[in-house]
Write an enzyme that holds these catalytic residues in place. Sequence first.
Site, PDB file in Angstrom:
ATOM      1  N   LEU A  15       0.816  -1.212   0.000  1.00 55.19           N
ATOM      2  CA  LEU A  15       0.000   0.000   0.000  1.00 55.19           C
ATOM      3  C   LEU A  15       0.852   1.265   0.000  1.00 55.19           C
ATOM      4  CD1 LEU A  15      -2.734  -0.988   2.623  1.00 55.19           C
ATOM      5  CD2 LEU A  15      -2.925  -1.026   0.125  1.00 55.19           C
ATOM      6  N   ARG A  17       5.171   2.907   1.110  1.00 56.81           N
ATOM      7  CA  ARG A  17       6.493   2.739   1.716  1.00 56.81           C
ATOM      8  C   ARG A  17       6.792   3.940   2.592  1.00 56.81           C
ATOM      9  NH1 ARG A  17       9.129  -1.384  -1.003  1.00 56.81           N
ATOM     10  NH2 ARG A  17       8.270  -1.903  -3.059  1.00 56.81           N
ATOM     11  N   GLY A  18       7.336   3.670   3.749  1.00 58.13           N
ATOM     12  CA  GLY A  18       7.704   4.738   4.667  1.00 58.13           C
ATOM     13  C   GLY A  18       9.159   4.627   5.049  1.00 58.13           C
ATOM     14  N   SER A  19       9.609   5.569   5.870  1.00 57.06           N
ATOM     15  CA  SER A  19      11.015   5.585   6.262  1.00 57.06           C
ATOM     16  C   SER A  19      11.372   4.418   7.162  1.00 57.06           C
ATOM     17  CB  SER A  19      11.318   6.898   6.978  1.00 57.06           C
ATOM     18  OG  SER A  19      10.425   7.089   8.049  1.00 57.06           O
ATOM     19  N   GLY A  21       9.596   1.357   7.090  1.00 51.49           N
ATOM     20  CA  GLY A  21       9.240   0.069   6.509  1.00 51.49           C
ATOM     21  C   GLY A  21       8.194   0.196   5.429  1.00 51.49           C
ATOM     22  N   THR A  22       7.560  -0.927   5.140  1.00 49.84           N
ATOM     23  CA  THR A  22       6.579  -1.018   4.061  1.00 49.84           C
ATOM     24  C   THR A  22       5.232  -1.428   4.625  1.00 49.84           C
ATOM     25  OG1 THR A  22       8.363  -1.738   2.584  1.00 49.84           O
ATOM     26  CG2 THR A  22       6.111  -2.057   1.810  1.00 49.84           C
ATOM     27  N   VAL A  23       4.166  -0.774   4.147  1.00 41.15           N
ATOM     28  CA  VAL A  23       2.813  -1.097   4.588  1.00 41.15           C
ATOM     29  C   VAL A  23       2.140  -1.957   3.523  1.00 41.15           C
ATOM     30  CG1 VAL A  23       0.582  -0.188   5.289  1.00 41.15           C
ATOM     31  CG2 VAL A  23       2.668   1.052   5.890  1.00 41.15           C
ATOM     32  N   LYS A  36       2.425  -3.388   8.779  1.00 31.82           N
ATOM     33  CA  LYS A  36       3.611  -2.561   8.613  1.00 31.82           C
ATOM     34  C   LYS A  36       4.828  -3.424   8.889  1.00 31.82           C
ATOM     35  CE  LYS A  36       5.684   1.856   9.128  1.00 31.82           C
ATOM     36  NZ  LYS A  36       5.370   3.282   9.235  1.00 31.82           N
ATOM     37  N   ASP A 130       6.576  11.519  16.220  1.00 35.57           N
ATOM     38  CA  ASP A 130       6.737  11.707  14.774  1.00 35.57           C
ATOM     39  C   ASP A 130       5.401  12.106  14.140  1.00 35.57           C
ATOM     40  OD1 ASP A 130       8.246  11.852  12.467  1.00 35.57           O
ATOM     41  OD2 ASP A 130       7.951   9.755  11.943  1.00 35.57           O
TER      42      ASP A 130
END
Length: 408
Positions: A15, A17-19, A21-23, A36, A130
């Site tokens: 769905l 990508r973040g700093s 990890g990946t969702v 996540k 954050d």
Amino acid sequence: MARKIGSRYTANQILGRGSAGTVWLGEGPEGPVAVKLLREDLASDEELVGRFVQERTALLGLEHPHIVTVRDLVVDGNDLALVMDLVRGTDLRTRLERERRLAPEAAVAIVADVADALAAAHAAGVVHRDVKPENVLLDMQGPLGPGGAHPALLTDFGVAKLIDSPKRTRATKIIGTPDYLAPEIVEGLPPRASVDIYALATVLYELLAGFTPFGGGHPGAVLRRHVTETVVPLPGIPEELWQLIVQCLAKAPASRLRASELAARLREQLPTLAGMPPLDVDEPELAEGAAEEEQEPAAVPGEPVRRRGAVPLVPGAKPDSNRDTHTSMRVPGPDELAGGAHGTARAPRPTGARRPGSARHRAAVRRRRVTLAVAGVVLAAVVGVGAWWASADGDSKAPQDTHSTSAP
């Protein structure tokens, strides 16, 4: 490609990508979930995994209508994953990119929802650390609120704290997204609940203005502004709402409101904001020093102009509008925070004044440089002519002196 997450879950589709990890869109025993999956370097850190497990009770215990509920924690081989409720919608950053800025009523309604979430977390002893538009999800299937705003849910609780472990960062390091970091974090103090209030006020400012109050340019300059500069006023919003923003952006943590107070005060403002259109605010360009430091190219027709709200904050990265910039940085020293090109507060300039970094300002700088260069050439020519005359005059007098000394 589907992959198994532990023994109970299957991740089917990415769905986002973040700093950290990946969702994934996943499936569990009770239906669809969001998974996540943290980065492999995080999953291989035994100390971090241990901290993650220790935080399990706090993470699983956070239940609130405006918090994305964590259902499970999976530690399986190289997989370290949070299994969360699936929110059918998008994140606030995506909406902000699409609309540039929101109508004040919708912006305040969204931020009030997030403040409610933070109030519940802080009451449970959890600091988010954050808060930013990427971590605010909008439930498109939920009922519309004031200004047509969808319900907002805060996600990624505990991730910043888990990443910021003693093994991964020394006392001289800070973890976070530069645009939203409270001054006390920049100065190396431990994060308390008030850092979330500062970050949320920054988000509100960004939703109204289309850019963050202290962002843009080199990350070190961004951090310095948080400590040394005052926020530039936003014209066109009620004075009471502006004072709320100013109070929550106070440099002193004790001066900021608590999350529950902020939520209540924001909702009191909603009737006065009904029907108000998005603000018409000029987006500031990079200051002159930041533009030179970043080597900002001249504007090219058809290309987006790099401004404070849309510059990459990770060195070497391409301009990344989704602000995936959760990174570790050195804490600036007191002398660095006190000085430098961005060490003084920016006040609104009079109408017609040249804004540092603007096209007019750069043109004026170029004209001054050309003028100085021409002056230098003229000066060199004058000096050369003077030297020539001195030399010629000396040559003409020399024979006379010689003749006079040799006369009888």
